[in-house]
Write an enzyme that holds these catalytic residues in place. Structure first.
Site, short mmCIF file in Angstrom:
data_model
loop_
_atom_site.label_atom_id
_atom_site.label_comp_id
_atom_site.label_asym_id
_atom_site.label_seq_id
_atom_site.Cartn_x
_atom_site.Cartn_y
_atom_site.Cartn_z
N GLY A 15 73.17 74.12 -31.42
CA GLY A 15 71.96 74.10 -32.57
C GLY A 15 71.01 75.26 -32.43
O GLY A 15 70.74 75.49 -31.09
N ARG A 76 79.09 76.13 -33.89
CA ARG A 76 79.80 75.12 -33.21
C ARG A 76 81.20 75.21 -33.42
O ARG A 76 81.80 75.20 -34.34
CB ARG A 76 79.56 73.80 -33.73
CG ARG A 76 77.92 73.26 -33.60
CD ARG A 76 77.55 71.82 -33.74
NE ARG A 76 76.45 71.49 -33.95
CZ ARG A 76 75.32 71.47 -33.25
NH1 ARG A 76 75.39 71.54 -32.09
NH2 ARG A 76 73.93 71.04 -33.58
N ASP A 107 73.69 71.66 -23.85
CA ASP A 107 74.54 71.17 -22.86
C ASP A 107 76.10 71.47 -23.11
O ASP A 107 76.96 71.98 -22.23
CB ASP A 107 74.25 69.78 -22.55
CG ASP A 107 74.34 68.91 -23.97
OD1 ASP A 107 74.22 69.78 -25.13
OD2 ASP A 107 74.65 67.76 -23.96
N THR A 130 67.65 74.74 -26.99
CA THR A 130 67.87 73.55 -27.52
C THR A 130 66.59 72.73 -27.94
O THR A 130 65.82 72.58 -26.92
CB THR A 130 68.64 72.55 -27.01
OG1 THR A 130 68.99 71.31 -27.71
CG2 THR A 130 68.72 72.13 -25.64
N ASP A 132 66.24 69.73 -28.01
CA ASP A 132 66.31 68.37 -27.54
C ASP A 132 65.63 68.34 -26.23
O ASP A 132 65.39 67.18 -25.91
CB ASP A 132 67.88 67.80 -27.47
CG ASP A 132 68.33 67.56 -28.94
OD1 ASP A 132 67.78 67.62 -29.82
OD2 ASP A 132 69.63 67.19 -28.83
N ASP A 134 67.22 68.44 -23.58
CA ASP A 134 68.03 67.12 -22.65
C ASP A 134 68.81 67.73 -21.62
O ASP A 134 69.90 67.28 -21.30
CB ASP A 134 68.88 66.41 -23.65
CG ASP A 134 69.89 67.65 -24.34
OD1 ASP A 134 69.48 68.82 -24.32
OD2 ASP A 134 70.67 67.20 -25.06
N ARG A 176 69.58 64.04 -30.25
CA ARG A 176 70.98 63.46 -30.54
C ARG A 176 71.09 62.30 -29.53
O ARG A 176 71.47 61.02 -29.73
CB ARG A 176 72.08 64.34 -30.28
CG ARG A 176 73.33 64.12 -30.96
CD ARG A 176 74.58 65.01 -30.67
NE ARG A 176 74.21 66.33 -30.62
CZ ARG A 176 74.89 67.41 -30.89
NH1 ARG A 176 75.78 67.03 -31.48
NH2 ARG A 176 74.61 68.41 -30.71
N1 LIG Z 1 83.98 70.44 -23.41
C1 LIG Z 1 84.03 71.55 -24.00
N2 LIG Z 1 85.01 72.41 -23.77
C2 LIG Z 1 84.80 73.79 -24.66
N3 LIG Z 1 83.83 74.23 -25.21
C3 LIG Z 1 82.73 73.40 -25.41
C4 LIG Z 1 82.65 71.91 -24.81
N4 LIG Z 1 81.57 71.41 -25.31
C5 LIG Z 1 81.19 72.19 -26.28
N5 LIG Z 1 81.79 73.42 -26.10
C6 LIG Z 1 81.51 74.58 -26.97
O1 LIG Z 1 79.99 74.69 -27.05
C7 LIG Z 1 79.72 74.83 -28.40
C8 LIG Z 1 78.17 74.18 -28.53
O2 LIG Z 1 78.33 73.08 -28.13
P1 LIG Z 1 77.22 71.87 -28.97
O3 LIG Z 1 77.42 70.65 -28.14
O4 LIG Z 1 77.59 71.98 -30.36
O5 LIG Z 1 75.65 72.44 -28.98
P2 LIG Z 1 74.82 72.62 -27.64
O6 LIG Z 1 75.23 73.87 -26.98
O7 LIG Z 1 73.53 73.07 -28.25
O8 LIG Z 1 74.63 71.19 -27.05
C9 LIG Z 1 80.53 73.81 -29.28
O9 LIG Z 1 80.73 73.93 -30.64
C10 LIG Z 1 82.03 74.26 -28.47
O10 LIG Z 1 82.69 75.45 -29.02
O1 LIG Z 2 72.47 71.00 -37.12
P1 LIG Z 2 73.64 70.00 -36.79
O2 LIG Z 2 74.97 70.62 -36.59
O3 LIG Z 2 73.78 68.84 -37.89
O4 LIG Z 2 73.18 69.20 -35.50
C1 LIG Z 2 72.31 68.24 -35.36
C2 LIG Z 2 71.73 68.05 -33.74
O5 LIG Z 2 71.44 69.30 -33.32
C3 LIG Z 2 70.11 69.22 -32.64
O6 LIG Z 2 69.05 69.35 -33.59
C4 LIG Z 2 70.11 69.83 -31.42
O7 LIG Z 2 70.91 69.70 -30.69
P2 LIG Z 2 72.16 70.69 -29.98
O8 LIG Z 2 71.17 71.60 -29.15
O9 LIG Z 2 72.56 69.97 -28.54
O10 LIG Z 2 72.92 71.15 -30.68
C5 LIG Z 2 70.17 67.65 -32.52
O11 LIG Z 2 68.64 67.03 -32.43
C6 LIG Z 2 70.88 66.96 -33.41
O12 LIG Z 2 71.51 65.93 -33.37
MG LIG Z 3 73.33 69.47 -26.88
#
Ligand SMILES: Nc1ncnc2c1ncn2[C@@H]1O[C@H](COP(=O)(O)OP(=O)(O)O)[C@@H](O)[C@H]1O
Ligand SMILES: O=P(O)(O)OC[C@H]1O[C@](O)(COP(=O)(O)O)[C@@H](O)[C@@H]1O
Ligand SMILES: [Mg+2]
Length: 327
Positions: A15, A76, A107, A130, A132, A134, A176
């Protein structure tokens, strides 16, 4: 700082969050300062897999500090979750001559980067970006302050109309799995109740609170609900209240993605600037598989395992204050 690293790839992933551009700028300018080359990888892991890479220098990151979103774009990536996808990404960064990575994300991004590091040994540092908030290992993540300010501004506006009609509003904020935006926008916005995933609560507890307010002549109520609420989202909670009584005139507002946009606050710009420089300096000092954070106003580096084994807890004092003031 002497180090073998000469070409650093930077990208934003997951995000988007206000302040990511300030972090990109800080990374690129710190690279220039230490005489290193920086490349921008577009659309996070997607761009790494596709070889979508651009050259960056101190001038190309001018005039982005104050802008929301991310000039490197974000994504993502499903493919990066597979070993084949990560191998493609590795082949591409080798082709580009990238010998270290800086990821700006949450994360999920950090989890992906950790796997990549374990598989291919490319020196890597994550910058927490992020809304969040978190992630353990840092007091604040980039974007959280801006998003919370945006939520507070929205809550203030809703308050005006709520009071004019003596209404009960359920306001859903992002997070989230996290109640950070909710608890602090709730305190700052004067919420009658805040529902967050980190705190055990029930619909009956909420009902009691609303009834109490009615007895003490409360004219309007704002209930802030974190997206990750375990007792139902804003619409579900509004429905439950309606089913129990027709006393309340109820409305629901889901703030959604407007919390992710907008110019970063001064706080997020400064935080991102410190972390961006901190990430480059960390790599040049030989650190890897770590997240740069700011704790008690000092740059810190924490290993992936330390961060992921902990949750970024909401302090008990904030929960206590929110309760006292909602009376
Ligand atoms: N367990 C995993 N193994 C490999 N890549 C991952 C894993 N979890 C997340 N990623 C990669 O990191 C990207 C970003 O993670 P996401 O949870 O969508 O957002 P954020 O980094 O903001 O928490 C994912 O779209 C994916 O490509
Ligand atoms: O924009 P998307 O893909 O619908 O994702 C929404 C999620 O992204 C966030 O805005 C930020 O979360 P991440 O930084 O982990 O992606 C959450 O608060 C929300 O649940
Ligand atoms: Mg996240």
């Amino acid at each position: 700082m002497e180090n073998k690293i000469s070409k650093i790839g930077v990208f934003t992933s997951g995000g988007d969050a206000p302040g990511m551009n300030a972090a990109i700028r800080a990374v690129v300018r710190a690279c220039t300062y230490y005489d290193k080359t920086s490349l921008g990888i577009m659309r996070g892991y997607e761009g790494m897999i596709e070889g979508d890479v651009i050259k960056l220098d101190a001038r190309s990151v001018g005039n982005i500090l104050q802008r929301g979103g991310t000039v490197l774009k974000s994504a993502r990536s499903k493919e990066f979750r597979t070993p084949e996808g990560r191998k493609k990404a590795y082949d591409n960064i080798k082709k580009q001559g990238i010998d270290a990575l800086i990821a700006i994300g949450g994360d999920g991004t950090f989890t992906g980067l950790h796997k990549f590091y374990e598989e291919f040994g490319v020196p890597s540092i994550c910058i927490p970006g992020t809304i969040d908030n978190d992630l353990a290992g840092t007091d604040y993540t980039i974007g959280y302050d801006t998003a919370t300010n945006t939520a507070v501004e929205a809550i203030d506006r809703i308050r005006d109309t709520a009071l004019s009609h003596n209404r009960l509003f359920f306001i859903e904020v992002m997070g989230r799995h996290s109640g950070y935006i909710a608890i602090n926008s709730g305190i700052a916005g004067g919420a009658a109740a805040v529902i967050i995933p980190e705190e055990e609560t029930s619909f009956d507890d909420l009902w009691e609170l609303l009834e109490e307010g009615g007895k003490t002549n409360k004219k309007s109520n704002l209930v802030v609900v974190a997206e990750g609420s375990k007792i139902g989202d804003a619409h579900a909670l509004a429905k439950l209240v309606k089913e129990r009584s027709s006393y309340f005139d109820i409305k629901v507002t889901v703030l959604g993605h407007l919390q992710r946009g907008g110019a970063p606050t001064y706080f997020d710009r400064v935080l991102a600037s410190h972390m961006g420089v901190g990430a480059v300096e960390g790599l040049l000092q030989g650190k890897s598989d770590v997240m740069v954070g700011v704790r008690d106003r000092k740059i810190v580096y924490n290993k992936f395992d330390d961060i992921m084994s902990k949750i970024h807890e909401i302090d008990a004092e904030s929960l206590r204050i929110a309760k006292i003031l909602s009376i």
